[in-house]
Design a protein around this motif. Structure first.
Motif, PDB file in Angstrom:
ATOM      1  N   ALA A 165     -16.631 -27.316  54.259  1.00 61.21           N
ATOM      2  CA  ALA A 165     -16.716 -28.514  53.418  1.00 61.21           C
ATOM      3  C   ALA A 165     -17.255 -29.718  54.166  1.00 61.21           C
ATOM      4  O   ALA A 165     -17.831 -30.617  53.559  1.00 61.21           O
ATOM      5  N   ASP A 166     -17.046 -29.744  55.462  1.00 57.41           N
ATOM      6  CA  ASP A 166     -17.475 -30.893  56.272  1.00 57.41           C
ATOM      7  C   ASP A 166     -17.844 -30.368  57.652  1.00 57.41           C
ATOM      8  O   ASP A 166     -16.973 -30.039  58.455  1.00 57.41           O
ATOM      9  N   TRP A 237     -14.021 -35.649  47.487  1.00 62.18           N
ATOM     10  CA  TRP A 237     -12.929 -34.693  47.700  1.00 62.18           C
ATOM     11  C   TRP A 237     -13.027 -33.515  46.733  1.00 62.18           C
ATOM     12  O   TRP A 237     -12.860 -32.358  47.122  1.00 62.18           O
ATOM     13  N   GLU A 239     -15.625 -32.257  45.384  1.00 67.18           N
ATOM     14  CA  GLU A 239     -16.714 -31.389  45.820  1.00 67.18           C
ATOM     15  C   GLU A 239     -16.297 -30.546  47.012  1.00 67.18           C
ATOM     16  O   GLU A 239     -16.564 -29.336  47.067  1.00 67.18           O
ATOM     17  N   ARG A 240     -15.631 -31.180  47.971  1.00 65.39           N
ATOM     18  CA  ARG A 240     -15.206 -30.447  49.166  1.00 65.39           C
ATOM     19  C   ARG A 240     -14.117 -29.430  48.846  1.00 65.39           C
ATOM     20  O   ARG A 240     -14.089 -28.331  49.409  1.00 65.39           O
TER      21      ARG A 240
END
Length: 272
Positions: A165-166, A237, A239-240
């Motif tokens: 996600a990041d 958030w 989306e992640r």
């Protein structure tokens, strides 16, 4: 001072209920092992430093005379007190405070614990020294810290989801200057004055019925995820979160055991 955001109370305040509900699935086996190592008696008075929602304090109260639980997160202690009342345990006292400056007299407790708490202290030396100070001569201390993430498939899968996600979040490299290093762990306990120090490795495994169950556990009890959500805002958030759920769905098979490993440091305060 530490730059680690988990050394502050706020993220733990925010996950208090979820941590109390889901955290024991991961933490309870290590607390149970710590209690076995301590060999407590029915008249013992123990202190649980950085007690959280009582993963060690609650089972300890079933076998000892008194438990004093201290944490810097008031919501965590509120949840501990509620669960103690629900279980009919009247021998737990809770105290909001700093494990680096314990509000207790010298030589007060028969045993002391810190389960995955002291490892986050900005000044671990003060944490060990304070734990040593409040124990009676001959008392035992048991402190736990996670082993390197690379040794724990559970944590590797969690960090894999974070990184999906990041990409700025990567699996932590082993840090041989903290309690992930058994030699550092033993040295810090010995420097505080503890004798007969040993560092034991303990591994526990858990399973989830589905990747969705694993996601729910992570989302409700993970302080790093709470920090991520507050930092990026609800749109990012969402989306992640979808990316992390998809990562877990792809990489976790239902009821697949995932192990995690910790080090438990055991030492005694010498008799005078």
């Amino acid at each position: 001072m530490s730059g680690n955001p988990l050394a502050a109370a706020e993220p733990w305040d925010l996950v208090a209920d979820g941590y109390a509900e889901f955290g024991p699935s991961i933490m309870a086996p290590f607390s149970a092992h710590a209690l076995e190592l301590a060999g407590l008696s029915a008249d013992s008075h123990v202190v649980d430093v950085a007690a959280g929602p009582g993963t060690l304090s609650l089972p300890a109260a079933e076998r000892v005379a008194r438990v004093t639980a201290i944490d810097f997160s008031e919501p965590m202690l509120q949840r501990l007190a509620e669960d103690a009342r629900a279980a009919g345990l009247t021998n737990i006292e809770v105290s909001v405070g700093d494990g680096q400056a314990l509000p207790f007299d010298d030589d007060q407790f028969d045993a002391g614990f810190s389960m995955f708490g002291l490892m986050f202290f900005p000044d671990r030396a003060k944490g060990f020294a304070e734990l040593f100070r409040v124990l009676r001569p001959g008392a035992i201390a048991v402190v736990s810290s996670w082993a390197p993430v690379a040794e724990s498939p559970l944590m590797r899968l969690m960090f894999g989801a974070f990184a999906a996600a990041d990409q700025s979040i990567q699996e932590p490299r082993p840090n041989f200057l903290n309690l992930e290093n058994p030699e550092v762990f033993a040295t810090e306990m010995q420097t505080a004055g503890f004798a007969g120090v040993s560092i034991q490795r303990h591994t526990s495994a858990l399973v989830f019925a589905s990747s969705d169950e694993m996601w729910e556990t992570m989302m409700r009890s993970s302080a790093p995820l709470v920090l991520m959500r507050r930092t990026v805002g609800e749109q990012v958030w969402a989306e992640r979160a979808e990316i992390m759920r998809a990562y877990l769905a792809e990489n976790y098979r239902p009821n697949m055991p995932l192990s995690t490993t910790a080090f438990l440091g055991i030492g005694h305060k010498p008799n005078r």
